[in-house]
Design an enzyme around this catalytic site. Sequence first.
Site, mmCIF file in Angstrom:
data_model
loop_
_atom_site.group_PDB
_atom_site.id
_atom_site.type_symbol
_atom_site.label_atom_id
_atom_site.label_comp_id
_atom_site.label_asym_id
_atom_site.label_seq_id
_atom_site.Cartn_x
_atom_site.Cartn_y
_atom_site.Cartn_z
ATOM 1 N N LYS A 81 0.858 -1.197 0.000
ATOM 2 C CA LYS A 81 0.000 0.000 0.000
ATOM 3 C C LYS A 81 0.881 1.229 0.000
ATOM 4 O O LYS A 81 1.884 1.276 0.721
ATOM 5 C CB LYS A 81 -0.860 -0.026 1.278
ATOM 6 C CG LYS A 81 -1.743 1.180 1.476
ATOM 7 C CD LYS A 81 -3.189 0.883 1.130
ATOM 8 C CE LYS A 81 -4.066 2.101 1.060
ATOM 9 N NZ LYS A 81 -3.835 2.930 -0.139
ATOM 10 N N LYS A 105 5.826 2.290 8.074
ATOM 11 C CA LYS A 105 4.642 3.012 8.574
ATOM 12 C C LYS A 105 3.515 2.047 8.912
ATOM 13 O O LYS A 105 2.904 2.121 9.971
ATOM 14 C CB LYS A 105 4.093 3.933 7.468
ATOM 15 C CG LYS A 105 4.560 5.339 7.547
ATOM 16 C CD LYS A 105 3.864 6.192 6.480
ATOM 17 C CE LYS A 105 4.892 7.128 5.902
ATOM 18 N NZ LYS A 105 4.347 8.158 5.036
ATOM 19 N N LYS A 117 4.957 1.996 -3.310
ATOM 20 C CA LYS A 117 4.937 3.417 -3.687
ATOM 21 C C LYS A 117 5.125 3.526 -5.182
ATOM 22 O O LYS A 117 5.789 2.685 -5.792
ATOM 23 C CB LYS A 117 6.067 4.169 -2.981
ATOM 24 C CG LYS A 117 5.874 5.665 -2.954
ATOM 25 C CD LYS A 117 4.986 6.088 -1.802
ATOM 26 C CE LYS A 117 4.866 7.580 -1.679
ATOM 27 N NZ LYS A 117 4.357 7.973 -0.368
ATOM 28 N N THR A 201 -3.659 13.036 7.037
ATOM 29 C CA THR A 201 -2.224 13.146 7.307
ATOM 30 C C THR A 201 -1.994 14.274 8.304
ATOM 31 O O THR A 201 -1.265 14.107 9.297
ATOM 32 C CB THR A 201 -1.457 13.377 5.988
ATOM 33 O OG1 THR A 201 -1.791 12.316 5.098
ATOM 34 C CG2 THR A 201 0.041 13.390 6.215
ATOM 35 N N ASN A 232 -1.457 19.417 0.793
ATOM 36 C CA ASN A 232 -2.439 18.644 1.563
ATOM 37 C C ASN A 232 -2.026 18.555 3.036
ATOM 38 O O ASN A 232 -2.797 18.903 3.935
ATOM 39 C CB ASN A 232 -2.581 17.245 0.944
ATOM 40 C CG ASN A 232 -3.450 16.345 1.795
ATOM 41 O OD1 ASN A 232 -2.966 15.739 2.745
ATOM 42 N ND2 ASN A 232 -4.734 16.272 1.492
ATOM 43 N N SER A 359 -6.585 5.699 4.890
ATOM 44 C CA SER A 359 -6.690 4.952 3.629
ATOM 45 C C SER A 359 -7.104 3.509 3.919
ATOM 46 O O SER A 359 -7.916 2.915 3.192
ATOM 47 C CB SER A 359 -5.347 4.935 2.899
ATOM 48 O OG SER A 359 -5.224 6.065 2.080
HETATM 49 N N1 LIG Z 1 -0.879 13.504 1.200
HETATM 50 C C1 LIG Z 1 -0.706 12.499 2.049
HETATM 51 O O1 LIG Z 1 -1.661 11.800 2.428
HETATM 52 C C2 LIG Z 1 0.639 12.198 2.605
HETATM 53 C C3 LIG Z 1 1.737 12.992 2.329
HETATM 54 N N2 LIG Z 1 2.935 12.699 2.924
HETATM 55 C C4 LIG Z 1 4.112 13.481 2.640
HETATM 56 O O2 LIG Z 1 3.908 14.850 2.978
HETATM 57 C C5 LIG Z 1 4.695 15.670 2.097
HETATM 58 C C6 LIG Z 1 3.775 16.683 1.407
HETATM 59 O O3 LIG Z 1 2.776 15.949 0.711
HETATM 60 P P1 LIG Z 1 1.395 16.612 0.270
HETATM 61 O O4 LIG Z 1 1.047 17.702 1.194
HETATM 62 O O5 LIG Z 1 0.462 15.512 0.018
HETATM 63 O O6 LIG Z 1 1.828 17.212 -1.141
HETATM 64 P P2 LIG Z 1 1.162 18.413 -1.947
HETATM 65 O O7 LIG Z 1 1.519 18.172 -3.344
HETATM 66 O O8 LIG Z 1 -0.264 18.588 -1.588
HETATM 67 O O9 LIG Z 1 1.973 19.710 -1.386
HETATM 68 C C7 LIG Z 1 3.359 19.776 -1.454
HETATM 69 C C8 LIG Z 1 3.795 21.127 -0.886
HETATM 70 O O10 LIG Z 1 5.231 21.140 -0.872
HETATM 71 C C9 LIG Z 1 5.664 22.296 -1.597
HETATM 72 N N3 LIG Z 1 6.941 22.013 -2.264
HETATM 73 C C10 LIG Z 1 7.128 21.283 -3.396
HETATM 74 N N4 LIG Z 1 8.429 21.301 -3.742
HETATM 75 C C11 LIG Z 1 9.052 22.069 -2.790
HETATM 76 C C12 LIG Z 1 10.391 22.490 -2.590
HETATM 77 N N5 LIG Z 1 11.360 22.153 -3.464
HETATM 78 N N6 LIG Z 1 10.670 23.252 -1.487
HETATM 79 C C13 LIG Z 1 9.694 23.618 -0.630
HETATM 80 N N7 LIG Z 1 8.414 23.262 -0.782
HETATM 81 C C14 LIG Z 1 8.099 22.503 -1.848
HETATM 82 C C15 LIG Z 1 4.561 22.595 -2.590
HETATM 83 O O11 LIG Z 1 4.635 23.940 -3.058
HETATM 84 C C16 LIG Z 1 3.334 22.317 -1.731
HETATM 85 O O12 LIG Z 1 3.058 23.421 -0.913
HETATM 86 C C17 LIG Z 1 5.392 14.710 1.117
HETATM 87 O O13 LIG Z 1 6.669 14.399 1.602
HETATM 88 C C18 LIG Z 1 4.489 13.480 1.162
HETATM 89 O O14 LIG Z 1 5.172 12.301 0.798
HETATM 90 C C19 LIG Z 1 3.070 11.691 3.820
HETATM 91 C C20 LIG Z 1 2.017 10.904 4.134
HETATM 92 C C21 LIG Z 1 0.741 11.028 3.503
HETATM 93 O O1 LIG Z 2 -2.708 6.592 1.908
HETATM 94 C C1 LIG Z 2 -1.910 5.750 1.547
HETATM 95 O O2 LIG Z 2 -2.205 4.604 1.271
HETATM 96 C C2 LIG Z 2 -0.435 6.074 1.421
HETATM 97 C C3 LIG Z 2 -0.038 7.469 1.769
HETATM 98 C C4 LIG Z 2 1.414 7.638 1.458
HETATM 99 O O3 LIG Z 2 1.833 7.496 0.332
HETATM 100 C C5 LIG Z 2 2.349 7.949 2.528
HETATM 101 O O4 LIG Z 2 2.023 7.770 3.710
HETATM 102 O O5 LIG Z 2 3.492 8.352 2.224
#
Ligand SMILES: NC(=O)C1=CN([C@@H]2O[C@H](COP(=O)(O)OP(=O)(O)OC[C@H]3O[C@@H](n4cnc5c(N)ncnc54)[C@H](O)[C@@H]3O)[C@@H](O)[C@H]2O)C=CC1
Ligand SMILES: O=C(O)CCC(=O)C(=O)O
Length: 425
Positions: A81, A105, A117, A201, A232, A359
């Site tokens: 997953k 995790k 992934k 998250t 997000n 999830s």
């Molecule tokens: N969305 C989810 O359910 C989960 C997300 N994560 C992790 O959380 C982190 C953020 O994910 P999301 O919020 O989902 O992504 P997202 O795509 O919604 O937002 C990413 C954010 O990071 C910023 N960003 C991108 N490149 C950057 C850089 N070079 N320097 C500074 N900021 C930058 C973007 O402008 C945006 O504000 C990632 O590492 C992701 O793997 C972890 C677990 C679950």
């Molecule tokens: O919601 C999921 O199944 C995975 C989320 C994810 O990719 C992460 O925790 O980095």
Amino acid sequence: MGIIKDVQADKEKESLNLFQSTQTIIKEALNKLGYSEEFFELLKEPVRMLTVRIPIQMDDGSVKVFTGYRSQHNDAVGPTKGGVRFHPEVSEDEVKALSIWMSLKCGIVNLPYGGGKGGIICDPREMSLKELERLSRGYVRAVSQIVGPTKDIPAPDVFTNSQIMAWMMDEYSRLREFDSPGFITGKPLVLGGSHGRETATARGVTICIEEAAKKKGISLAGARVVIQGFGNAGSFLAKFMHDAGAKVIGISDAYGALYDADGLDIDYLLDRRDSFGTVTTLFTNTITNKELLALDCDILVPAAISNQITAENAHQIKASIVVEAANGPTTIEATRILTERGVLLVPDVLASAGGVTVSYFEWVQNNQGYYWSEEEVAERLQKVMVDSFENTFQTALVHNVDMRLAAYMIGSRKMAEASRFRGWI
Ligand SMILES: NC(=O)C1=CN([C@@H]2O[C@H](COP(=O)(O)OP(=O)(O)OC[C@H]3O[C@@H](n4cnc5c(N)ncnc54)[C@H](O)[C@@H]3O)[C@@H](O)[C@H]2O)C=CC1
Ligand SMILES: O=C(O)CCC(=O)C(=O)O
């Protein structure tokens, strides 16, 4: 000249390669638990890694070929997953490391999954909706042999969202010729998504912050919080911190950062950010992401990309609590520096597990065809996160290790025991 070369060599030694550093910590965790070398041999690499080339017709009529990956780390515990990332810097090593973290995790929050992934090298900010739809569907067709509701279940990650999950679910359902909501999570509610997945998250990170603050004797009311990333994870977290009475003094995105010692207007920023988590481009008085990380604050949350806190800037971090919402934001060397300085670091594999936990709830609801209320989801998530935080914190105390190594010990043990019971080792 000699000195410059040495500094360069030190930097390289720190290894910003996420895959190698993840292997190093898994080895240390298995050694601590007394597992033999065979267990490391099994867990050090994904069991399956598929590289695909996806030809897509662009809106101008040209054809562009995109490279994508799906990595399945270990399926001893159950189906794999993990999310799918659309980003220009996706690489094979990054996807492999991310799949290992998913295994860890799932072990730490005790879900019946191994880790997977996926990723596609692309920049969705420069693509139209129609191009994104073709790419999402093309990816599903390319990896369809190895994914499925009881094999490997994708979800959102950086620059992917519920719309992309919907296209992917639709494509998979068409290929299999039956409706398959359990193929993917993070879907819109009307297509079998779960209440609370969008904010999960950030909710999980919030719960970890609350627990860490209790351990440090810090009150959240009035605490100064800095968040890197406003997508997000970061944007909902800013809202939850603001609602809890904390002062969010800094946020950032890929283009820069905003700082206000009196606290930023989070509701205004949430209202103005775009679907890629960009908001700083609307302002002129920005600071850099590097400056943001060094701001004087109580709680720092990297919630964007990897390798942000390194040996180079770890000494400049002023927060007493660092909670990793992003995957892999802190290097091994920086973890050591922060721990020695008494900073309580809550690692990614625990702190960001709220997303995969909800999830899992979504998948359970899809499988049973019966859906839970928002309150039921929130209550179950709260229990999972509080118990997992406490288990990791106590493991760290008992073994006298930092929380990252403690979390790796918990996650690795589950995979090792499942592999042993299956008779693989
Ligand atoms: N969305 C989810 O359910 C989960 C997300 N994560 C992790 O959380 C982190 C953020 O994910 P999301 O919020 O989902 O992504 P997202 O795509 O919604 O937002 C990413 C954010 O990071 C910023 N960003 C991108 N490149 C950057 C850089 N070079 N320097 C500074 N900021 C930058 C973007 O402008 C945006 O504000 C990632 O590492 C992701 O793997 C972890 C677990 C679950
Ligand atoms: O919601 C999921 O199944 C995975 C989320 C994810 O990719 C992460 O925790 O980095």
